[in-house]
Design a protein around this motif. Sequence first.
Motif, PDB file in Angstrom:
ATOM      1  N   THR A 230       0.843  -1.192   0.000  1.00 29.94           N
ATOM      2  CA  THR A 230       0.000   0.000   0.000  1.00 29.94           C
ATOM      3  C   THR A 230       0.881   1.247   0.000  1.00 29.94           C
ATOM      4  N   PRO A 231       0.464   2.344  -0.614  1.00 30.61           N
ATOM      5  CA  PRO A 231       1.292   3.556  -0.678  1.00 30.61           C
ATOM      6  C   PRO A 231       1.740   4.100   0.680  1.00 30.61           C
ATOM      7  N   PRO A 232       0.913   4.093   1.739  1.00 30.23           N
ATOM      8  CA  PRO A 232       1.398   4.612   3.020  1.00 30.23           C
ATOM      9  C   PRO A 232       2.674   3.937   3.518  1.00 30.23           C
ATOM     10  N   ASN A 233       2.828   2.639   3.243  1.00 28.90           N
ATOM     11  CA  ASN A 233       4.056   1.959   3.653  1.00 28.90           C
ATOM     12  C   ASN A 233       5.264   2.573   2.959  1.00 28.90           C
ATOM     13  N   MET A 234       5.114   2.846   1.673  1.00 28.66           N
ATOM     14  CA  MET A 234       6.206   3.452   0.923  1.00 28.66           C
ATOM     15  C   MET A 234       6.459   4.889   1.365  1.00 28.66           C
ATOM     16  N   VAL A 235       5.401   5.606   1.737  1.00 32.78           N
ATOM     17  CA  VAL A 235       5.553   6.981   2.218  1.00 32.78           C
ATOM     18  C   VAL A 235       6.379   7.005   3.498  1.00 32.78           C
ATOM     19  N   VAL A 236       6.040   6.127   4.446  1.00 34.71           N
ATOM     20  CA  VAL A 236       6.767   6.069   5.715  1.00 34.71           C
ATOM     21  C   VAL A 236       8.208   5.632   5.476  1.00 34.71           C
ATOM     22  N   HIS A 237       8.391   4.643   4.594  1.00 39.36           N
ATOM     23  CA  HIS A 237       9.735   4.172   4.235  1.00 39.36           C
ATOM     24  C   HIS A 237      10.568   5.321   3.676  1.00 39.36           C
ATOM     25  N   SER A 238       9.984   6.106   2.778  1.00 36.05           N
ATOM     26  CA  SER A 238      10.702   7.227   2.172  1.00 36.05           C
ATOM     27  C   SER A 238      11.033   8.310   3.198  1.00 36.05           C
ATOM     28  N   GLU A 239      10.150   8.531   4.148  1.00 34.35           N
ATOM     29  CA  GLU A 239      10.394   9.533   5.180  1.00 34.35           C
ATOM     30  C   GLU A 239      11.574   9.118   6.063  1.00 34.35           C
ATOM     31  N   LEU A 240      11.685   7.830   6.358  1.00 33.46           N
ATOM     32  CA  LEU A 240      12.842   7.339   7.112  1.00 33.46           C
ATOM     33  C   LEU A 240      14.132   7.571   6.329  1.00 33.46           C
ATOM     34  N   ARG A 241      14.093   7.294   5.033  1.00 34.51           N
ATOM     35  CA  ARG A 241      15.290   7.485   4.208  1.00 34.51           C
ATOM     36  C   ARG A 241      15.674   8.966   4.138  1.00 34.51           C
ATOM     37  N   ARG A 242      14.661   9.842   4.058  1.00 33.30           N
ATOM     38  CA  ARG A 242      14.951  11.276   4.015  1.00 33.30           C
ATOM     39  C   ARG A 242      15.572  11.763   5.312  1.00 33.30           C
ATOM     40  N   ALA A 243      15.233  11.076   6.407  1.00 34.03           N
ATOM     41  CA  ALA A 243      15.814  11.432   7.703  1.00 34.03           C
ATOM     42  C   ALA A 243      17.203  10.829   7.889  1.00 34.03           C
ATOM     43  N   GLY A 244      17.743  10.204   6.848  1.00 36.25           N
ATOM     44  CA  GLY A 244      19.076   9.622   6.939  1.00 36.25           C
ATOM     45  C   GLY A 244      19.111   8.256   7.591  1.00 36.25           C
ATOM     46  N   LEU A 245      17.961   7.586   7.684  1.00 34.43           N
ATOM     47  CA  LEU A 245      17.880   6.279   8.330  1.00 34.43           C
ATOM     48  C   LEU A 245      17.639   5.195   7.278  1.00 34.43           C
ATOM     49  N   GLU A 246      17.916   3.970   7.673  1.00 38.16           N
ATOM     50  CA  GLU A 246      17.620   2.848   6.784  1.00 38.16           C
ATOM     51  C   GLU A 246      16.122   2.569   6.818  1.00 38.16           C
ATOM     52  N   GLY A 247      15.533   2.356   5.672  1.00 36.28           N
ATOM     53  CA  GLY A 247      14.096   2.125   5.607  1.00 36.28           C
ATOM     54  C   GLY A 247      13.730   0.706   6.010  1.00 36.28           C
ATOM     55  N   PHE A 248      12.451   0.392   5.866  1.00 35.34           N
ATOM     56  CA  PHE A 248      11.958  -0.940   6.187  1.00 35.34           C
ATOM     57  C   PHE A 248      12.306  -1.927   5.072  1.00 35.34           C
ATOM     58  N   ALA A 249      12.467  -3.191   5.432  1.00 39.70           N
ATOM     59  CA  ALA A 249      12.668  -4.254   4.449  1.00 39.70           C
ATOM     60  C   ALA A 249      11.323  -4.684   3.885  1.00 39.70           C
ATOM     61  N   PHE A 250      11.378  -5.512   2.824  1.00 43.06           N
ATOM     62  CA  PHE A 250      10.152  -5.914   2.136  1.00 43.06           C
ATOM     63  C   PHE A 250       9.175  -6.592   3.087  1.00 43.06           C
ATOM     64  N   PHE A 251       9.669  -7.456   3.981  1.00 46.75           N
ATOM     65  CA  PHE A 251       8.786  -8.218   4.872  1.00 46.75           C
ATOM     66  C   PHE A 251       8.826  -7.716   6.317  1.00 46.75           C
ATOM     67  N   SER A 252       9.262  -6.478   6.535  1.00 49.65           N
ATOM     68  CA  SER A 252       9.279  -5.946   7.902  1.00 49.65           C
ATOM     69  C   SER A 252       7.890  -5.911   8.523  1.00 49.65           C
ATOM     70  N   PHE A 253       6.876  -5.730   7.672  1.00 49.12           N
ATOM     71  CA  PHE A 253       5.507  -5.618   8.162  1.00 49.12           C
ATOM     72  C   PHE A 253       4.866  -6.981   8.437  1.00 49.12           C
ATOM     73  N   ALA A 254       5.420  -8.045   7.837  1.00 50.68           N
ATOM     74  CA  ALA A 254       4.739  -9.334   7.809  1.00 50.68           C
ATOM     75  C   ALA A 254       4.390  -9.910   9.182  1.00 50.68           C
ATOM     76  N   PRO A 255       5.294  -9.947  10.171  1.00 50.42           N
ATOM     77  CA  PRO A 255       4.911 -10.559  11.461  1.00 50.42           C
ATOM     78  C   PRO A 255       3.694  -9.902  12.104  1.00 50.42           C
ATOM     79  N   ILE A 256       3.659  -8.572  12.059  1.00 51.28           N
ATOM     80  CA  ILE A 256       2.516  -7.863  12.649  1.00 51.28           C
ATOM     81  C   ILE A 256       1.284  -8.040  11.769  1.00 51.28           C
ATOM     82  N   GLY A 257       1.464  -7.922  10.457  1.00 54.05           N
ATOM     83  CA  GLY A 257       0.327  -8.044   9.545  1.00 54.05           C
ATOM     84  C   GLY A 257      -0.319  -9.408   9.593  1.00 54.05           C
ATOM     85  N   LEU A 258       0.478 -10.472   9.657  1.00 59.32           N
ATOM     86  CA  LEU A 258      -0.088 -11.823   9.718  1.00 59.32           C
ATOM     87  C   LEU A 258      -0.854 -12.028  11.023  1.00 59.32           C
ATOM     88  N   THR A 259      -0.331 -11.497  12.114  1.00 57.15           N
ATOM     89  CA  THR A 259      -1.038 -11.607  13.395  1.00 57.15           C
ATOM     90  C   THR A 259      -2.390 -10.902  13.325  1.00 57.15           C
TER      91      THR A 259
END
Length: 609
Positions: A155-184
């Motif tokens: 979903t686009p919000p995931n990419m938006v948050v990922h991009s905001e982390l990168r703009r802050a000089g941080l490493e973004g989320f991985a492809f499956f970072s959301f999976a453990p929480i999402g599956l639960t």
Amino acid sequence: MNTDLLLVLGLLAACVALFIINRPRMDVVALLAMVALPLTGVLSVPEALAGFSDPSVVLIAALFVIGNGLVRTGIAYRLGEWLMRSSASSETRLLVLLMLAVAGLGSVMSSTGVVAIFIPVVLSIASKMQVSPRRLMMPLAFAGLMSGMLTLVATPPNMVVHSELRRAGLEGFAFFSFAPIGLTILLLGIGYLLLARRWLGPSSGSDPLIEPRDTLAALAQRYRLPERERRLRVLPRSPLANQALDELKLRTQYGINVIAIERQQRFRRLLLIATGNSQLQIGDVLLVDLASPAIGLLGAYEELGLEPLQLSTSYYGDHSRELGLAEVALPPDSSLPGKTVQALGFRSRHKLNVVGLRRNREALQGLLVDERLKAGDTLLVAGGWKHIHRLQGMSRNFLVLSLPAEVDDVAPAAKQAPFALLGLAVMVGLMVSGLVPNVIAALIGCMVMGLFRCIDMDSAYKAIHWPSLILIVGMLPFALALQKTGGIALVVSALIGLFGEAGPHMLLACLFVLTAVIGLFISNTATAVLMAPVAISTAEQLGASPYPFAMIIALASSAAFMTPISSPVNTLVLGPGNYSFADFLRIGVPFTLLVMLTSVLLVPLLFPL
């Protein structure tokens, strides 16, 4: 709080009130809001109409077309048949499999597109299983929303948050970072909806105010066809081989009316609708209608070299995608009364077979080739659906009565199914790879389907659900209006001031609530754009890791379960599910609280503060 903000909030409150009472229609309310916003002076006319050029609106329209292409080629119904077979007539198993399938597909492609594809599938399954669509449509939408919590590209919000982390000089989320929480959350959602579906209505799909449509089985029974149906194989010694049906005169000499022919061709079995020019081949299986059930006892099968085969169910039901039935009445000004059935020439003129006749509400027996028609008679014709539809245009001599329910499942472009899959694969591949924007990927998928005739322009325009698009377009300007008047910034500042010192867990919960509430009125992508910087800066002020705060914003942006306008997928199922605004409040609010609690507990465990 300035005057402009008060005007926007008042208008927004009026829209919500009208949505709740559902008067007038939601798309009409959206149009009224779109007209009213420029009159307040907050937005210009181009700003109020900007929703018509929004990529998400074009994307949704394209996905409607993609979904209809899958329906026209029969792919959607094959998927529905798999779901129905796998569920074994169990509504519980169907709900579980449906939500897992939708969430799985939605994790790699647009959830809106997945829901649009599944809506006709679910409606067809609900009709066949006699389950109310109300008990399935909301689980369908919720599964689409939860799919956004499974992968980075879901979903686009995931990419938006990922991009905001990168703009802050941080490493973004991985492809499956959301999976453990999402599956639960997905598993919790399935369990919750298995319990909450009872609040959506009774399990029966019947409506006492609506007379159920005829089915092929009901029509066949009304004309007493099942006792006359047979399947006969053409043996190698048969004198019928390599001869045309008109030359054989099977109807007049033996009382055998060939309706269709099953023929093995390479790796598939074809169904050929019988015409006078149809040539029989050795090994063909003839689907026939007999003048008398006892005809086989007279030695006709042996003489003709035909072998009776087992027929456990009606062949009309087995071949309902290609072979149809329809009742044909004779209007008062018809010139047909007084003519015999044979004189009508249905097979030669219309490529249809007359298989039944009712007079004074009683079905006459036999093949009726010499029966003279009377005013008020009703004929039952069998043949291909396209020829039945063609007969509908001949209103002078024929009146085709309501078609059986199975006509809804007919795939007019079934032979183009591989190309429809190609179009879908191209769209998904482009979306997953990120080579082009999602809207361009969807439009390319539409063009592939159009190129290979999976869908034509008329069908494409009819496939688009315009009320849903107007609703989205009319509500989009509120996002800009709230930003310009400072309404969102005011609420965010107040929240940070009140709960900033209450501890990180409380702040995570507050950020979730604020994001979910803002998402009720503006798109989840816009919500993520507004809230992601707030979350990261809040984490910096607290000296905490920004990852749990960013993750909570992404999850809350997908938790749009509370109203039918908080997400396009909810809007899509609003009509098919016959839901009201209150239905979403009753089911969605408790589940949103459950998702919030789960997120606040799990996120700090996976992403330490």
